[in-house]
Design a protein around this motif. Structure first.
Motif, PDB file in Angstrom:
ATOM      1  N   UNK A  24      -0.624   8.724 -15.305  1.00 38.22           N
ATOM      2  CA  UNK A  24       0.001   7.302 -15.641  1.00 38.22           C
ATOM      3  C   UNK A  24       1.232   6.993 -14.955  1.00 38.22           C
ATOM      4  N   UNK A  25       2.080   6.453 -15.533  1.00 35.47           N
ATOM      5  CA  UNK A  25       3.383   5.742 -14.618  1.00 35.47           C
ATOM      6  C   UNK A  25       4.202   6.937 -14.132  1.00 35.47           C
ATOM      7  N   UNK A  26       4.320   8.171 -14.857  1.00 38.27           N
ATOM      8  CA  UNK A  26       4.969   9.103 -14.581  1.00 38.27           C
ATOM      9  C   UNK A  26       4.619   9.780 -13.327  1.00 38.27           C
ATOM     10  N   UNK A  27       3.213  10.049 -13.051  1.00 43.02           N
ATOM     11  CA  UNK A  27       2.511  10.396 -11.928  1.00 43.02           C
ATOM     12  C   UNK A  27       2.745   9.574 -10.725  1.00 43.02           C
ATOM     13  N   UNK A  28       2.807   8.362 -10.931  1.00 38.80           N
ATOM     14  CA  UNK A  28       2.694   7.245  -9.762  1.00 38.80           C
ATOM     15  C   UNK A  28       4.238   7.246  -9.561  1.00 38.80           C
ATOM     16  N   UNK A  29       5.379   7.443 -10.323  1.00 39.10           N
ATOM     17  CA  UNK A  29       6.672   7.727  -9.909  1.00 39.10           C
ATOM     18  C   UNK A  29       7.021   8.882  -9.361  1.00 39.10           C
ATOM     19  N   UNK A  30       6.802  10.006  -9.719  1.00 40.75           N
ATOM     20  CA  UNK A  30       6.885  11.359  -9.109  1.00 40.75           C
ATOM     21  C   UNK A  30       6.242  11.387  -7.770  1.00 40.75           C
ATOM     22  N   UNK A  31       5.015  11.155  -7.854  1.00 36.57           N
ATOM     23  CA  UNK A  31       4.345  10.988  -6.316  1.00 36.57           C
ATOM     24  C   UNK A  31       4.935  10.265  -5.473  1.00 36.57           C
ATOM     25  N   UNK A  59       8.078   4.238  -1.099  1.00 34.50           N
ATOM     26  CA  UNK A  59       8.968   3.109  -1.934  1.00 34.50           C
ATOM     27  C   UNK A  59       8.172   2.353  -2.574  1.00 34.50           C
ATOM     28  N   UNK A  60       6.927   2.047  -2.200  1.00 35.85           N
ATOM     29  CA  UNK A  60       5.979   0.980  -3.001  1.00 35.85           C
ATOM     30  C   UNK A  60       5.457   1.413  -4.070  1.00 35.85           C
ATOM     31  N   UNK A  61       4.865   2.583  -4.365  1.00 34.48           N
ATOM     32  CA  UNK A  61       4.592   2.930  -5.834  1.00 34.48           C
ATOM     33  C   UNK A  61       5.791   3.178  -6.660  1.00 34.48           C
ATOM     34  N   UNK A  62       7.146   3.529  -6.095  1.00 36.17           N
ATOM     35  CA  UNK A  62       8.198   3.847  -6.999  1.00 36.17           C
ATOM     36  C   UNK A  62       8.823   2.462  -7.240  1.00 36.17           C
ATOM     37  N   UNK A 116       0.985  -1.115   0.060  1.00 39.91           N
ATOM     38  CA  UNK A 116      -0.134  -0.080   0.080  1.00 39.91           C
ATOM     39  C   UNK A 116       0.835   1.219   0.031  1.00 39.91           C
ATOM     40  N   UNK A 117       0.234   2.449  -0.209  1.00 41.17           N
ATOM     41  CA  UNK A 117       1.148   3.726  -0.443  1.00 41.17           C
ATOM     42  C   UNK A 117       0.690   4.251   0.947  1.00 41.17           C
ATOM     43  N   UNK A 118       1.536   5.337   1.269  1.00 39.74           N
ATOM     44  CA  UNK A 118       1.457   6.290   2.399  1.00 39.74           C
ATOM     45  C   UNK A 118       0.115   6.692   2.730  1.00 39.74           C
ATOM     46  N   UNK A 119      -0.709   6.847   1.678  1.00 38.55           N
ATOM     47  CA  UNK A 119      -2.254   7.200   1.787  1.00 38.55           C
ATOM     48  C   UNK A 119      -3.146   5.976   2.428  1.00 38.55           C
ATOM     49  N   UNK A 120      -2.367   4.747   2.243  1.00 43.34           N
ATOM     50  CA  UNK A 120      -3.369   3.360   2.609  1.00 43.34           C
ATOM     51  C   UNK A 120      -4.121   3.032   1.163  1.00 43.34           C
ATOM     52  N   UNK A 121      -3.522   3.405  -0.099  1.00 45.44           N
ATOM     53  CA  UNK A 121      -4.175   2.967  -1.236  1.00 45.44           C
ATOM     54  C   UNK A 121      -3.420   1.752  -1.686  1.00 45.44           C
ATOM     55  N   UNK A 122      -4.327   0.870  -2.340  1.00 43.93           N
ATOM     56  CA  UNK A 122      -3.517  -0.461  -2.915  1.00 43.93           C
ATOM     57  C   UNK A 122      -2.712  -0.018  -3.959  1.00 43.93           C
ATOM     58  N   UNK A 177      10.878   6.980 -19.844  1.00 47.27           N
ATOM     59  CA  UNK A 177      10.774   8.368 -20.685  1.00 47.27           C
ATOM     60  C   UNK A 177       9.796   9.458 -20.611  1.00 47.27           C
ATOM     61  N   UNK A 178       8.521   8.576 -20.294  1.00 52.53           N
ATOM     62  CA  UNK A 178       7.232   9.616 -20.768  1.00 52.53           C
ATOM     63  C   UNK A 178       6.701  10.053 -19.287  1.00 52.53           C
ATOM     64  N   UNK A 179       7.768   9.981 -18.371  1.00 52.33           N
ATOM     65  CA  UNK A 179       7.270  10.658 -17.228  1.00 52.33           C
ATOM     66  C   UNK A 179       7.400  12.327 -17.174  1.00 52.33           C
ATOM     67  N   UNK A 180       8.274  12.772 -18.070  1.00 53.20           N
ATOM     68  CA  UNK A 180       8.330  14.271 -18.173  1.00 53.20           C
ATOM     69  C   UNK A 180       6.874  14.863 -19.182  1.00 53.20           C
TER      70      UNK A 180
END
Length: 514
Positions: free
Chosen positions: A465-472, A479-482, A87-93, A453-456
């Motif tokens: 998408x995956x970019x927002x998941x990584x940056x957040x 660590x879990x979403x990253x 889970x993330x720090x907010x408790x989301x799966x 590469x699509x993060x930016x």
């Protein structure tokens, strides 16, 4: 072959485990995930801190916490079974977050990668065949220009000039100005005149034909109010179908193969014959995306069946011709059907005559059929896809050109020409296949890394998408979403590098993987 694959997989897994261990600890040691709660003024602050510590196992040091995380991946210490990302720090799966983000990003990068590969290889090959021509110099300049531009700057320019400018153009009785039509006709004439080989007389004739055709298309768009009610119609579909019915056989087998030409034209004729009833059927009975995919597969099967029936002794290239022509015709018919709903989509209350989206991956609360939602997906994918294509296109163009030029100077190419083979046979059968070998490496690296590469690009266009998941995940020291992001990128890198090795063996029989 099997032993090679097993060895590569074992080595890749060991490297991947070491990389995930390093990545997990870098994220975990980059900050304090409890800092936000510690600085807060909530009356139950201590309970919230204790709850997050228990939720994320923060009482375990990061080097050891990694093994708890990898254990959940393999279902060892998880009640949710195999591949539990936590889970993330907010408790989301995180599994649910990854599924949503991965779907959006793959939708974006898949289209961009396929288009960039196809366009890049085609343009790169044509520039190699027309080396030192005006067309070659122009493409070289444009490729180096796009290659040197940072992706975030390209994205901002697209938002400013393509999205905002095009929306302003579409809002009030859109008509192409005469000077735009004239410049477009001039560029079209110069382009085709420099691409097609021949004498100066032939080039002049080609210039006037191409310029006249481009000017006629521009005038037709104005007269038919095309930008308000875009369409291809039976004429546009017919021109495309006949062009594919002749062009694909010319490339695959050569026009001297009458069976291939007959197959291409018959498949094109079938597409034109079913155009009107098929458009009606699409309007009322196709309600899901999977139905469109199924129809595309059916079209390819039917085209291949026509090629099989008409193929005679050499069926394989004829089947290929029928399948490719069928796919092109079915794709154009589907595009025409999507165009039918453009005016309704553009005039809807959620769009308000500004259809080219600058942020997000979908319009919230938009109602309508699968065709309306398809147009909505297109308008949201347009800008980020174009941004990714421009940058990737430059790489594929340069590598395709350099690779084909190197192959064309080889001894076996001179031998093939000395035997009296046609230029088409020399290029398509002998040179093109070998020129694809180094390109396969670039494609493998790009597909494996374009998700990262699509993060930016996603950040600029607020694409979920995956970019927002990584940056957040980085911002929240989560660590879990990253690691979910890292798992996908690493898996794709391993998979496509393995596939590249297998493609080498398929393209060049001299290469053996043992």
């Amino acid at each position: 072959m099997a032993s090679f694959v097993v060895r590569r997989l074992i080595a890749s897994v060991l490297v991947f485990l070491a990389a995930t261990y390093l990545m997990y600890n870098l994220v975990a040691f980059s900050g304090d995930p409890l800092e936000e709660l510690k600085q807060g003024n909530a009356p139950n602050k201590e309970q919230l801190i204790a709850s997050r510590i228990k939720l994320l196992d923060l009482d375990v040091p990061p080097p050891l916490r990694y093994f708890l995380w990898i254990g959940r991946i393999f279902g060892i210490n998880s009640s949710k079974g195999f591949f539990n990302l936590g889970v993330s720090v907010e408790g989301r799966d995180v599994n649910a977050m990854l599924g949503q983000a991965l779907g959006s990003t793959l939708q974006l990068v898949t289209i961009a990668t396929i288009v960039a590969i196809i366009l890049g290889i085609i343009v790169g090959i044509t520039t190699a065949l027309r080396q030192y021509s005006g067309y070659d110099y122009s493409v070289t300049f444009i490729s180096f220009l796009f290659f040197s531009l940072p992706i975030f700057w390209v994205a901002v320019l697209l938002k400013q000039y393509l999205a905002i400018g095009l929306n302003d153009f579409l809002q009030d009785n859109p008509q192409l100005p005469w000077w735009f039509i004239a410049i477009g006709a001039l560029l079209s004439g110069l382009l085709w005149g420099s691409i097609l080989p021949g004498t100066w007389r032939r080039k002049v004739i080609t210039f006037f034909i191409a310029a006249g055709a481009a000017a006629a298309v521009g005038l037709y768009m104005n007269l038919a109010d095309w930008f308000t009610y875009p369409h291809l119609g039976i004429v546009g579909v017919g021109i495309t179908a006949i062009t594919a019915g002749v062009g694909i056989p010319a490339i695959v087998t050569g026009l001297q193969n009458k069976r291939a030409l007959r197959t291409g034209l018959i498949v094109a004729g079938i597409g034109l014959a079913i155009y009107a009833p098929f458009m009606y059927w699409l309007s009322y009975f196709v309600t899901e995306v999977w139905m469109l995919v199924g129809l595309a597969i059916l079209a390819v099967v039917v085209g291949g069946a026509v090629g099989y029936l008409l193929g005679g002794d050499d069926k394989r290239p004829i089947i290929r011709v029928g399948a490719i022509v069928a796919f092109i015709v079915s794709f154009v018919i589907a595009v025409d059907r999507f165009m039918w709903v453009w005016d309704n989509y553009s005039a809807s209350g959620r769009i308000r005559d500004r259809p080219i989206a600058t942020i997000g991956s979908a319009t919230p609360g938009l109602e309508g059929s699968v065709w309306v939602h398809g147009v909505d997906v297109f308008t949201h994918l347009l800008l980020p896809t174009v941004a990714l294509i421009l940058v990737s296109f430059a790489t594929y163009t340069r590598y395709s050109r350099a690779s084909l030029l190197e192959v064309m100077n080889s001894d076996y190419i001179r031998t093939a020409r000395a035997k009296g083979l046609t230029e088409r046979a020399v290029v398509v059968r002998h040179a093109f296949r070998n020129a694809l070998i180094p390109i396969a490496t670039i494609v493998a690296f790009d597909i494996g890394g374009i998700v990262g590469g699509a993060v930016i690009t996603e950040r600029v266009f607020a694409f979920t998408g995956m970019g927002q998941l990584f940056v957040n995940g980085l911002d929240n020291v989560d660590p879990n979403p990253v690691m979910a992001f890292f798992l996908v990128v690493g898996f794709l890198a391993i998979l496509f590098n393995l596939l590249a090795d297998l493609v080498y063996a398929a393209l060049d029989p001299r290469i053996r993987v043992t």
